[in-house]
Design a protein around this motif. Structure first.
Motif, short mmCIF file in Angstrom:
data_model
loop_
_atom_site.label_atom_id
_atom_site.label_comp_id
_atom_site.label_asym_id
_atom_site.label_seq_id
_atom_site.Cartn_x
_atom_site.Cartn_y
_atom_site.Cartn_z
N UNK A 113 -2.35 -2.31 -1.34
CA UNK A 113 -3.27 -2.13 -2.90
C UNK A 113 -4.54 -1.46 -2.19
N UNK A 114 -5.25 -1.82 -1.12
CA UNK A 114 -6.36 -1.24 -0.72
C UNK A 114 -6.09 -0.02 -0.16
N UNK A 115 -5.23 -0.14 0.67
CA UNK A 115 -4.68 1.61 1.28
C UNK A 115 -4.56 2.55 0.09
N UNK A 116 -3.58 2.12 -0.91
CA UNK A 116 -3.60 3.00 -2.03
C UNK A 116 -4.88 3.37 -2.82
N UNK A 125 1.80 -0.65 -9.14
CA UNK A 125 2.29 -1.83 -8.04
C UNK A 125 3.67 -2.14 -8.27
N UNK A 126 4.48 -1.55 -9.28
CA UNK A 126 5.85 -2.10 -9.48
C UNK A 126 6.97 -1.12 -8.90
N UNK A 131 6.71 -2.33 -2.79
CA UNK A 131 7.26 -3.61 -2.23
C UNK A 131 7.76 -3.29 -0.88
N UNK A 132 8.55 -2.09 -0.56
CA UNK A 132 9.11 -1.83 0.90
C UNK A 132 8.02 -2.10 1.77
N UNK A 133 6.74 -1.38 1.67
CA UNK A 133 6.02 -1.14 2.51
C UNK A 133 5.29 -2.34 2.83
N UNK A 134 4.95 -3.41 1.56
CA UNK A 134 4.46 -4.60 1.93
C UNK A 134 5.29 -5.45 2.79
N UNK A 135 6.67 -5.22 2.54
CA UNK A 135 7.63 -6.19 3.61
C UNK A 135 7.65 -5.49 4.81
N UNK B 197 5.64 5.70 3.20
CA UNK B 197 4.45 6.42 2.69
C UNK B 197 4.60 7.77 2.29
N UNK B 198 5.60 8.48 2.64
CA UNK B 198 5.90 9.90 1.96
C UNK B 198 6.50 9.65 0.46
N UNK B 199 7.24 8.43 0.36
CA UNK B 199 7.64 8.55 -0.86
C UNK B 199 6.47 8.05 -1.84
N UNK B 200 5.62 7.37 -1.35
CA UNK B 200 4.46 6.90 -2.37
C UNK B 200 3.79 8.37 -2.32
#
Lengths: 216, 216
Positions: A113-116, A125-126, A131-135, B197-200
């Motif tokens: 969240x901070x990065x974004x 956030x949904x 979720x994938x990056x968090x995991x 990151x690319x998808x985001x």
């Protein structure tokens, strides 16, 4: 054209075409007799896409069906990219990474969240990619291979430039089906191309280090 | 430590640990009785790596065995990165893309060679990544979704910057096993992170286009 000609034109075996028809991935041809059907250019186009998704994209039949469904319902370049992006498998999560109950615990959710926020990226956030990056970050911490402060942001800035090139490849196409199909190609098929370029660049840089004599 | 403690520490179920032992992915522990063995920190480290490769990296047991073999034989950061890079599956080729005899025909091989020359990347033509990129470009041409002139080079320049960050993450580690393991993490486990990151970034840019009103 007949199914044999469709096979010749696309390089997909007749047996595979019949399988895709049975699985509902490919619309039926126009029946011309009890056991004969006529196929058009739209069948050839769809078939090439199915082939790309299942070979280069590495998608399962079920995942391919989801993506094609998103393609058929999408409108415009944003709709197509958005729908297809959410229909495709999330990178790095071919198998479940998290045990239940673990997700909420770690600080990785806050880190993402901070990065974004720091990047000023507008992503809900949904998003499955959040979720994938968090995991993924959680798994890296388990491996004691976290990104150093600022490192993830450096990768993210490069990812932003790559995404800009990606979007440029999708604009200027007017036909909605072609547009959605291009979105699939850019998202699912071109991802390995960048990964291959990255591996090649790594090879080059490793060689330069050895030649430079500062290696082991 | 006992196998139960090893399981607790790594989050890998005892049954999976026994499976990895039988498959030869994990070295046997020190036998302390007929049915008991003692495991050390090196087992925990190896187990975390196996878990990362098979979940985040998405590797099969056979591919994991190949990579671990490369890790055990590699020396130095260049050796580790090189050996591991060649042992890992080539991106985009989970299934064979080419029919036999097709590879030599197209102009994609020459296109890749010209690209590498223009970039001044030192990569042997025998690299699996050269073959992988050639096959991917051929598939894209079949889909009528080739890169425009200069587009591939633009992606390659960004890949070069990403590879530079990758190599920075591997330097400064002295222990050879840790170094090789870091190479695996950087190559196999961190690839999905960049893709996420690319998808985001794509999601963000699609949203901005919609908000800017120049979308469909």
């Amino acid at each position: 054209m007949k199914i044999s000609e469709l096979s010749r034109q696309t390089g997909v075996p007749v047996a595979s075409i019949k399988y895709f028809l049975r699985q509902g991935l490919l619309p039926a041809g126009r029946a011309t007799a009890a056991t004969l059907a006529e196929y058009g250019e739209e069948h050839a186009q769809r078939l090439r896409l199915i082939k790309a998704l299942t070979t280069l994209g590495g998608l399962s039949i079920a995942a391919t069906r989801d993506v094609l469904g998103a393609v058929d319902q999408a409108h415009g370049v944003e709709g197509a990219l958005g729908a297809v992006s959410y229909a495709l498998p999330v990178p790095g999560t071919a198998q479940p990474v998290e045990s239940p109950g673990e997700v909420a615990e770690g600080g990785e959710g806050a880190e993402v969240a901070e990065l974004l926020a720091a990047l000023e990226w507008q992503v809900p956030g949904t998003s499955p990619h959040v979720k994938g990056l968090t995991a993924a970050l959680k798994e890296l911490r388990r491996l004691d291979a976290q990104y150093a402060p600022g490192e993830l942001a450096a990768y993210a800035r490069l990812a932003e430039s790559v995404a800009r090139l990606d979007l440029e490849r999708a604009v200027g196409i007017d036909d909605p089906v072609s547009l959605a199909e291009r979105a699939v190609v850019v998202l699912a098929v071109c991802a390995p191309v960048f990964e291959l370029l990255r591996r090649l660049a790594q090879e080059d840089q490793v060689r330069r280090r050895v030649a430079g004599g500062d290696g082991a």
